[in-house]
Write an enzyme that holds these catalytic residues in place. Structure first.
Site, PDB file in Angstrom:
ATOM      1  N   LYS A 190      -5.745  83.445  18.039  1.00 49.73           N
ATOM      2  CA  LYS A 190      -6.128  83.576  16.635  1.00 49.73           C
ATOM      3  C   LYS A 190      -6.872  82.321  16.203  1.00 49.73           C
ATOM      4  O   LYS A 190      -6.276  81.273  15.988  1.00 49.73           O
ATOM      5  CB  LYS A 190      -4.928  83.785  15.711  1.00 49.73           C
ATOM      6  CG  LYS A 190      -5.366  84.357  14.343  1.00 49.73           C
ATOM      7  CD  LYS A 190      -4.408  84.081  13.223  1.00 49.73           C
ATOM      8  CE  LYS A 190      -4.673  82.769  12.536  1.00 49.73           C
ATOM      9  NZ  LYS A 190      -5.976  82.693  11.828  1.00 49.73           N
ATOM     10  N   GLY A 243      -2.519  72.345  14.188  1.00 53.41           N
ATOM     11  CA  GLY A 243      -2.827  72.453  12.765  1.00 53.41           C
ATOM     12  C   GLY A 243      -1.954  71.543  11.945  1.00 53.41           C
ATOM     13  O   GLY A 243      -1.453  70.517  12.422  1.00 53.41           O
ATOM     14  N   SER A 244      -1.718  71.931  10.706  1.00 47.27           N
ATOM     15  CA  SER A 244      -0.987  71.079   9.773  1.00 47.27           C
ATOM     16  C   SER A 244       0.501  71.044  10.086  1.00 47.27           C
ATOM     17  O   SER A 244       1.063  71.989  10.656  1.00 47.27           O
ATOM     18  CB  SER A 244      -1.192  71.568   8.339  1.00 47.27           C
ATOM     19  OG  SER A 244      -0.465  72.769   8.115  1.00 47.27           O
ATOM     20  N   THR A 245       1.144  69.961   9.683  1.00 43.73           N
ATOM     21  CA  THR A 245       2.583  69.824   9.889  1.00 43.73           C
ATOM     22  C   THR A 245       3.352  70.875   9.103  1.00 43.73           C
ATOM     23  O   THR A 245       4.344  71.430   9.593  1.00 43.73           O
ATOM     24  CB  THR A 245       3.035  68.416   9.498  1.00 43.73           C
ATOM     25  OG1 THR A 245       2.432  67.474  10.396  1.00 43.73           O
ATOM     26  CG2 THR A 245       4.543  68.263   9.577  1.00 43.73           C
ATOM     27  N   CYS A 299      -7.505  64.927  13.888  1.00 44.28           N
ATOM     28  CA  CYS A 299      -6.087  64.622  13.709  1.00 44.28           C
ATOM     29  C   CYS A 299      -5.740  63.210  14.173  1.00 44.28           C
ATOM     30  O   CYS A 299      -4.827  62.585  13.619  1.00 44.28           O
ATOM     31  CB  CYS A 299      -5.229  65.648  14.430  1.00 44.28           C
ATOM     32  SG  CYS A 299      -5.590  65.833  16.179  1.00 44.28           S
TER      33      CYS A 299
END
Length: 496
Positions: A190, A243-245, A299
């Site tokens: 995805k 991705g984000s935390t 990141c």
């Protein structure tokens, strides 16, 4: 402006709405909905992608499960898998300029950087092609009574959900697909809803290279719908997410429900320490490039600068001047060094952090403003007079924004560097290598650069401490994420 001409195959690809790859076929989503693909350089719509529903995700997972349980991929000779991965890499190389142009159109990054990303993605495929026929277990001498032949097998873990971010779409897809496929797993990929084009084109390339149907499935859509359905699906054995935390924490909860194998490469707020004896001619441009590269949407970017008070003015002024000298332009301009942020949402997020920093008492040394009237461009920004309790210092901004503080001693620098919930990367600049290696041990982060602001290689593990993630990608560590170990006890002679 030195704008490049789009290749005919690039124009053709973005000239139609995109379908999803399920079971070797390009199919329409089950619901009549689409997500516009926005060019961040001008806000114009490039194409539309499918907005997958839960039923689409279910079809994709079931296709991957059939390919794993019944198809040839898992039982294929490792050398044959290696050859196919090399063929995929060759096909990617043949379409390298198209992939780079799609990445720039979709993400906004300068075309020169996109071309480097494509070469990195090809490198990932070749690297893990080399691992495919080197996966093996071990034999063991054991203490049990009697005589035994005991050995372990390394087997593919099953069906993997691969969820990749928008900042390095093609690289991150290859980073996960390489080890996943080399191990013999099948996958549902995805891509981020903001940047799905290069992943979809990669799917076409992989099918053309001969990847068996169902081994790779691609569903597009929003994280809170398609992504959520994917990580909760009982047919998924392994989740790999970058991705984000905040999203990583939600995925960890979903993985726990089904006891799925999970790896998470999450956010960072990496400290960059410049000691008084550092080579400033090297440290200043490297530190500036490290935070401003890819418009700060990296990141591992060295986004917290801790500089010794004896050289602080020189360093901060130097980095600000470097930022001002960079060419801000659409990514398709060959001269571009700073492209737009990926979306209006990200532009609002980054500019909101800059305004919040000012409200908390920080000082904008340079930048901090929108560039131009079209697209999502922001000037490279340097913020001074910050403290470790400020929001701009504690939270990941993910834009071309550097926050700075001074320190007086090595101990103070280490304490400031470690006083953060993240632990992905860090840098130290000093001519004293004993100091450099000592500080590398003390900084709580997964990647440390000594006299360099950036470091990555497919053979070197990537991952973080604290809230920067779980597990390590790249190298043998990355391959192990997609393998399960089976122990076999064969009794040769009983003890009685």
């Amino acid at each position: 402006m030195a704008l490049i001409d789009l290749a005919p195959e690039t124009r053709s690809f973005i000239g139609s709405d995109k379908k999803m790859l399920i079971g070797g076929e390009w199919t329409e989503p089950s619901k009549d909905a689409a997500i516009p693909v926005i060019n961040p350089a001008d806000g114009e719509t490039l194409a539309r992608i499918g907005d997958a529903a839960g039923s689409d995700v279910d079809r994709a997972v079931k296709a991957a499960r059939r390919a794993f349980d019944e198809g040839p991929w898992r039982t294929m000779k490792p050398g044959e898998r290696a050859l196919l991965l090399h063929r995929i890499a060759d096909a990617m190389a043949a379409h390298a300029e198209q992939l780079a142009q799609l990445e720039t159109l979709d993400n906004g990054k300068p075309i020169a950087f996109a071309r480097m990303d494509v070469q990195a993605a090809i490198g990932a495929m070749r690297y893990y092609a080399g691992w495919a026929d080197k996966i093996h277990g071990s034999t063991h001498s054991i203490a049990m009574p009697g005589e035994h032949h005991v050995y372990t097998l390394k087997e593919p873990v099953g069906v993997a959900a691969l969820i990749v971010p928008w900042n390095y779409p093609l690289v991150m897809a290859a980073m996960k697909l390489g080890p996943c496929l080399a191990a013999g797993c099948t996958a549902v990929l995805k891509p981020a809803e903001d940047t799905s084009l290069s992943a979809l084109r990669l799917g076409e390339i992989m099918l053309e290279a001969g990847l068996p149907e169902g081994v790779l499935n691609i569903v597009t859509g929003h994280g809170h719908t398609a992504g959520d359905a994917l990580v909760h699906h009982p047919g998924i054995d392994k989740i790999a997410f970058t991705g984000s935390t905040a999203t990583g924490k939600a995925i960890a909860h979903a993985a726990a429900e089904g006891l799925k194998k999970v790896s998470l490469e999450l956010g960072g707020k990496s400290p960059n320490i410049i000691m008084p004896d550092a080579d400033l001619d090297a440290a200043i441009p490297a530190s500036a490039f490290g935070i401003f590269y890819n418009s700060g949407q990296t990141c591992t970017a060295p986004s917290r600068l801790y500089v010794h008070e004896d050289v602080a003015d020189t360093v901060i002024e130097g980095i600000a001047a470097f930022g001002k000298s960079m060419t801000i332009a659409p990514g398709l301009d060959e001269d571009s060094q700073i492209g737009p942020l990926v979306s209006q949402k990200q532009f609002d997020r980054v500019t909101g952090y800059v305004r919040q920093g000012e409200a908390e008492g920080a000082e904008i040394v340079s930048g901090g403003r929108r560039h131009g009237n079209t697209g999502y461009f922001i000037e490279p920004t340097v913020i001074a007079k910050t403290t470790n309790d400020m929001t701009v210092v504690r939270e990941e901004i993910f834009g071309p924004v550097l926050v700075t503080q001074t320190f007086a001693s090595e101990e103070e620098a280490i304490a400031l560097a470690n006083d953060n919930p993240y632990g992905l990367a860090g840098c130290v600049w000093t001519r004293d290598m004993a100091t450099a290696h000592t500080m590398a041990k003390k900084i709580r982060a997964g990647i440390i650069g000594l006299n360099t602001a950036m470091g990555a290689d497919w053979d070197v593990p990537l991952g973080g401490y604290k809230q920067s993630g779980i597990g390590r990608e790249n190298g043998r560590d990355g391959l192990e994420l997609y393998l399960a170990t089976k122990s076999v006890f064969a009794q040769l002679k009983p003890a009685w």
